[in-house]
Design a protein around this motif. Structure first.
Motif, PDB file in Angstrom:
ATOM      1  N   GLU A  86      24.331  12.443  40.622  1.00  0.00           N
ATOM      2  CA  GLU A  86      25.514  11.719  40.192  1.00  0.00           C
ATOM      3  C   GLU A  86      26.700  12.306  40.969  1.00  0.00           C
ATOM      4  O   GLU A  86      26.497  13.159  41.830  1.00  0.00           O
ATOM      5  CB  GLU A  86      25.667  11.858  38.684  1.00  0.00           C
ATOM      6  N   ALA A  87      27.905  11.869  40.697  1.00  0.00           N
ATOM      7  CA  ALA A  87      29.078  12.365  41.419  1.00  0.00           C
ATOM      8  C   ALA A  87      29.050  13.903  41.457  1.00  0.00           C
ATOM      9  O   ALA A  87      28.949  14.550  40.420  1.00  0.00           O
ATOM     10  CB  ALA A  87      30.352  11.882  40.745  1.00  0.00           C
ATOM     11  N   VAL A  88      29.112  14.455  42.663  1.00  0.00           N
ATOM     12  CA  VAL A  88      28.984  15.902  42.828  1.00  0.00           C
ATOM     13  C   VAL A  88      30.355  16.541  43.041  1.00  0.00           C
ATOM     14  O   VAL A  88      31.056  16.221  44.001  1.00  0.00           O
ATOM     15  CB  VAL A  88      28.070  16.251  44.024  1.00  0.00           C
ATOM     16  N   GLU A  89      30.718  17.405  42.114  1.00  0.00           N
ATOM     17  CA  GLU A  89      31.878  18.278  42.260  1.00  0.00           C
ATOM     18  C   GLU A  89      31.346  19.689  42.091  1.00  0.00           C
ATOM     19  O   GLU A  89      30.955  20.073  40.989  1.00  0.00           O
ATOM     20  CB  GLU A  89      32.944  17.986  41.200  1.00  0.00           C
ATOM     21  N   GLU A  90      31.311  20.431  43.197  1.00  0.00           N
ATOM     22  CA  GLU A  90      30.709  21.771  43.162  1.00  0.00           C
ATOM     23  C   GLU A  90      31.512  22.702  42.267  1.00  0.00           C
ATOM     24  O   GLU A  90      32.686  22.946  42.508  1.00  0.00           O
ATOM     25  CB  GLU A  90      30.632  22.325  44.583  1.00  0.00           C
ATOM     26  N   GLN A  91      30.854  23.232  41.242  1.00  0.00           N
ATOM     27  CA  GLN A  91      31.491  24.181  40.330  1.00  0.00           C
ATOM     28  C   GLN A  91      31.568  25.561  40.991  1.00  0.00           C
ATOM     29  O   GLN A  91      32.580  26.224  40.933  1.00  0.00           O
ATOM     30  CB  GLN A  91      30.691  24.264  39.029  1.00  0.00           C
ATOM     31  N   PHE A  92      30.453  25.966  41.608  1.00  0.00           N
ATOM     32  CA  PHE A  92      30.409  27.214  42.365  1.00  0.00           C
ATOM     33  C   PHE A  92      29.147  27.239  43.195  1.00  0.00           C
ATOM     34  O   PHE A  92      28.250  26.433  43.010  1.00  0.00           O
ATOM     35  CB  PHE A  92      30.495  28.457  41.452  1.00  0.00           C
ATOM     36  N   ARG A  93      29.086  28.182  44.138  1.00  0.00           N
ATOM     37  CA  ARG A  93      27.894  28.413  44.949  1.00  0.00           C
ATOM     38  C   ARG A  93      27.124  29.537  44.278  1.00  0.00           C
ATOM     39  O   ARG A  93      27.660  30.599  43.997  1.00  0.00           O
ATOM     40  CB  ARG A  93      28.270  28.788  46.380  1.00  0.00           C
ATOM     41  N   THR A  94      25.840  29.261  44.027  1.00  0.00           N
ATOM     42  CA  THR A  94      25.009  30.191  43.272  1.00  0.00           C
ATOM     43  C   THR A  94      24.615  31.413  44.093  1.00  0.00           C
ATOM     44  O   THR A  94      24.199  31.292  45.235  1.00  0.00           O
ATOM     45  CB  THR A  94      23.726  29.475  42.790  1.00  0.00           C
ATOM     46  N   GLY A  95      24.758  32.559  43.461  1.00  0.00           N
ATOM     47  CA  GLY A  95      24.282  33.820  44.026  1.00  0.00           C
ATOM     48  C   GLY A  95      23.037  34.215  43.260  1.00  0.00           C
ATOM     49  O   GLY A  95      21.935  33.735  43.515  1.00  0.00           O
ATOM     50  N   ALA A  96      23.220  35.036  42.239  1.00  0.00           N
ATOM     51  CA  ALA A  96      22.101  35.504  41.417  1.00  0.00           C
ATOM     52  C   ALA A  96      21.676  34.434  40.421  1.00  0.00           C
ATOM     53  O   ALA A  96      22.496  33.658  39.930  1.00  0.00           O
ATOM     54  CB  ALA A  96      22.493  36.773  40.673  1.00  0.00           C
ATOM     55  N   MET A  97      20.371  34.412  40.158  1.00  0.00           N
ATOM     56  CA  MET A  97      19.812  33.516  39.151  1.00  0.00           C
ATOM     57  C   MET A  97      18.822  34.305  38.309  1.00  0.00           C
ATOM     58  O   MET A  97      18.231  35.274  38.792  1.00  0.00           O
ATOM     59  CB  MET A  97      19.070  32.340  39.805  1.00  0.00           C
TER      60      MET A  97
END
Length: 184
Positions: A86-97
């Motif tokens: 759906e419409a993509v607005e990046e919240q953040f770029r993932t580092g650790a998971m």
């Protein structure tokens, strides 16, 4: 300062999808409940590993003697999701998971944290109403069927990249490929 947690329990939709063409794709973990949508960017390798580890958790649960959870061995057809992001607005770029299993709710749990690069001045944090940085994270709790469907779709998205050259094993770009076969 408290962490801003984007929490989704039994979301309406949780998928990995991409934006861009093979060779220049950006991968996103997108979660939606109602009108609340969060998209976090991640690497292709993170996506592939996430799918692999979810399947491992579910496969292990199946083998546990006395397991009271009904874990599907395949993807339930009603949970297949092949729709685009759906419409993509990046919240953040993932580092650790982190990935886990919550036996009290029978949910697979995914936690994603932003990359933090303090030296470069990019803390991976959002700003609150006063302009102060707020640490954030994504927390997703999904039932076993949705987790199995998520893993299947993720593998398909990862595998839909550039074709692999049969001679050298490197990806073939859309604008050509200079093949350097391995020496025997």
């Amino acid at each position: 300062m408290p962490t801003r947690v984007h929490e989704f329990v039994w979301p309406d939709r949780v998928v990995i999808g991409t934006v861009g063409v093979p060779g220049a794709r950006t991968f996103y973990l997108q979660v939606r409940t109602g009108t609340q949508i969060v998209s976090v960017a991640l690497e292709k390798q993170q996506s592939a590993l996430l799918a692999e580890k979810i399947d491992e958790i579910l496969d292990q649960l199946i083998t546990v003697e006395g397991n009271r959870f009904s874990v599907p061995t395949g993807t339930p057809i009603e949970l297949v999701d092949n729709d685009p992001l759906e419409a993509v607005e990046e919240q953040f770029r993932t580092g650790a998971m982190s990935l886990g299993w919550d036996p009290t709710t029978a949910h697979v749990v995914i936690e994603a944290y932003p990359i933090t690069d303090v030296a470069a001045g990019d803390s991976g944090e959002s700003l609150d109403q006063d302009g102060d940085e707020v640490p954030e994270m994504l927390l997703v709790r999904m039932p076993v069927g949705a987790a199995r469907a998520f893993a299947k779709r993720t593998r398909e998205v990862v595998d839909a990249g550039r074709p692999i050259c049969t001679l050298c094993g490197h990806p073939v770009d859309a604008d050509g490929h200079i093949c350097t076969p391995p020496e025997v």
